[in-house]
Design a protein around this motif. Structure first.
Motif, short mmCIF file in Angstrom:
data_model
loop_
_atom_site.label_atom_id
_atom_site.label_comp_id
_atom_site.label_asym_id
_atom_site.label_seq_id
_atom_site.Cartn_x
_atom_site.Cartn_y
_atom_site.Cartn_z
N ALA A 8 -17.04 15.27 16.68
CA ALA A 8 -16.36 16.14 17.63
C ALA A 8 -15.80 15.15 18.63
O ALA A 8 -16.26 15.02 19.75
N GLY A 60 -9.99 19.58 8.14
CA GLY A 60 -10.45 18.61 9.12
C GLY A 60 -9.29 17.74 9.54
O GLY A 60 -8.12 18.02 9.25
N ALA A 72 -7.13 19.63 14.72
CA ALA A 72 -8.33 20.24 14.13
C ALA A 72 -9.45 20.29 15.17
O ALA A 72 -10.13 21.31 15.32
N HIS A 73 -9.64 19.20 15.88
CA HIS A 73 -10.70 19.15 16.89
C HIS A 73 -10.36 20.02 18.10
O HIS A 73 -11.21 20.73 18.63
N GLU A 76 -11.09 23.57 17.35
CA GLU A 76 -12.52 23.87 17.47
C GLU A 76 -12.85 24.32 18.89
O GLU A 76 -13.60 25.28 19.10
N THR A 106 -16.28 18.86 14.32
CA THR A 106 -15.14 18.59 13.46
C THR A 106 -15.29 17.22 12.85
O THR A 106 -15.74 16.28 13.51
N SER A 107 -14.93 17.09 11.59
CA SER A 107 -14.89 15.78 10.94
C SER A 107 -13.52 15.60 10.32
O SER A 107 -12.63 16.42 10.48
N TYR A 110 -13.92 18.57 7.37
CA TYR A 110 -14.22 19.98 7.58
C TYR A 110 -14.43 20.26 9.07
O TYR A 110 -14.56 19.35 9.89
N THR A 111 -14.49 21.56 9.38
CA THR A 111 -14.83 22.03 10.73
C THR A 111 -15.90 23.10 10.58
O THR A 111 -15.79 23.97 9.71
N VAL A 187 -10.86 11.37 14.63
CA VAL A 187 -10.87 12.83 14.66
C VAL A 187 -10.33 13.41 15.96
O VAL A 187 -9.62 14.42 15.96
#
Length: 452
Positions: A8, A60, A72-73, A76, A106-107, A110-111, A187
């Protein structure tokens, strides 16, 4: 499949464990799929009336469009803010008022979002997650969910990476290590690209990836498959798939390093220099047999205070304060295999480098003993089995590996498979990674010049 490094921001989450129980064990996971394509996995654990509820989205940082790093992050973060039927900040307060815990991460691959609550609250958690799967509010209000959280992420980047010398150096190394690969950008994203993300970018991302057919629900705890099926069909079942989620991900093999490089970074905040070397390793998804053998070999080589490198360089030669090895084997694509250490006062990084590599050359020439390989593989298997004692670890373990494309059977096989690694296999894997013909990236983390 032992460790899953996720982020994250940069790197922040480790997951371990695999079931070694026979097929008839009471905590054997089961799986079914809703009509809308959402996979549901149930991991029974009846020791306490508690459940861990997780929703994993198969998206991700690796899936981000060019120039949109960090989306993506950032997304989240936005998922916790406001929906059509849940007011600002209410999502978190509802879970906490019920006595629950929640978070997300988050990676590159994937999330995931999770809540840990009393089992009586499971239906409410599904209601909340289903609501934000379809009714998230994203607008251009400067104080609204998207723009406000964009500023939060920018500050997070400043604190976690730009003000952290070790993290900043690691980012530089990984950018070079994964150059041209979807993992290339960390990320949390690049500051200028995060700052330029627009609410429309957020809406597009939401529509493209946040859909039931692109999600995996994992429920671990004091439940049965039938309990979960009834609630999942009630809360998630009515959600129509968008049909826009990508079945093909942006994963691709990682190219070997084209040349050997040295990357240095100095900062007044650094008090002790750190030496590291990054080689191209592998991953369980790309090459499971080699990944297993590499983990065992690295455990022998630098997996703690009884390892070969620690005993030689710390205990006997007294050249280092610490020395260790590890590999990022649990990303979908190939990650680095790393050797790192901190020299004692008066020993230069160059001298430590020479001593470490001389010791590795000697070890790889002489080979491993049967006893130390048995000890290493038993330690890895035991660590995986002990993780079953944690309900949240089981939920994380299954969710992360399912998101990477593994089956329940493959996930459960780790302890048995790692115990079958032979000394010859472990040695061959380590030799293949650290061979004299392999390129690598060396990093030096140094105090500022005036502090040396």
């Amino acid at each position: 499949m032992k460790r899953i490094l996720v982020a994250a921001g940069l790197l922040a989450f480790a997951v371990a464990g695999a079931s070694a129980e026979p097929a008839t064990a009471p905590n054997t996971p089961s799986s079914f799929t809703l009509d809308n394509g959402m996979q549901v996995v149930v991991v029974p654990d009846h020791r306490a009336p508690v459940v861990t509820h997780m929703v994993w989205y198969k998206v991700g940082a690796a899936d981000e469009a060019p120039g949109k790093s960090g989306i993506a992050h950032l997304f989240e973060h936005v998922m916790f803010k406001q929906t059509k039927n849940i007011g600002p900040e209410e999502f978190t307060s509802i879970v906490q008022r019920s006595g629950g815990q929640l978070n997300a991460f988050t990676s590159w691959d994937y999330t995931a979002y999770f809540e840990r609550v009393h089992k009586d609250q499971l239906g409410k958690m599904m209601e909340l997650e289903a609501e934000r799967m379809v009714n998230l509010i994203i607008n251009d209000d400067p104080k609204g969910p998207f723009i406000a959280e964009r500023d939060v992420v920018k500050e997070e980047r400043r604190q976690r990476i730009e003000n952290n010398p070790g993290a900043l150096l690691q980012e530089m190394v990984l950018n070079e290590f994964w150059k041209g690969h979807p993992y290339e950008i960390t990320v949390i994203g690049l500051m200028d690209e995060v700052a330029a993300l627009s609410p429309q970018d957020g809406l597009d991302f939401y529509k493209e990836y946040y859909s039931p057919e692109n999600a995996i629900l994992v429920v671990a705890g004091d439940v049965t498959e039938e309990d979960v099926r009834v609630l999942a069909e009630e809360h998630y079942g009515p959600i129509e798939p968008t049909g826009q989620a990508h079945s093909a991900r942006k994963w691709q093999p990682v190219a070997p390093l084209a040349e050997t490089k040295l990357i240095t970074h100095s900062d007044p905040k650094v008090r002790q220099p750190v030496w590291s070397r990054y080689y191209l390793g592998t991953s369980f998804k790309r090459d499971p047999e080699t990944a297993l053998a590499l983990e065992v070999g690295l455990e022998v080589l630098g997996g703690g205070m009884t390892s070969r490198l620690y005993q030689s360089l710390v205990e006997q030669q007294k050249l280092a304060i610490n020395i260790a090895t590890f590999a990022w084997t649990t990303l979908h694509d190939e990650g680095p295999a790393v050797i790192y250490g901190t020299p004692v006062s008066g020993v230069s990084l160059e001298d430590l480098d020479a001593a470490v590599m001389a010791e590795i050359e000697k070890i790889l020439a002489d080979g491993f003993t049967e006893a130390e390989v048995v000890r290493a593989r038993n330690k890895l298997a035991a660590t995986a089995i002990y993780q079953q004692d944690s309900q949240s670890s089981m939920a994380n373990h299954y969710g992360a590996n399912l998101a990477l494309g593994f089956t329940l059977e493959e996930i459960a096989a780790y302890p048995d498979e790692v115990r079958q690694v032979t000394p010859e296999q472990a040695l061959a894997a380590v030799r293949a990674v650290f061979g004299a013909d392999k390129n690598y990236i060396t990093s030096h983390l140094l105090p500022a010049e005036g502090d040396l």
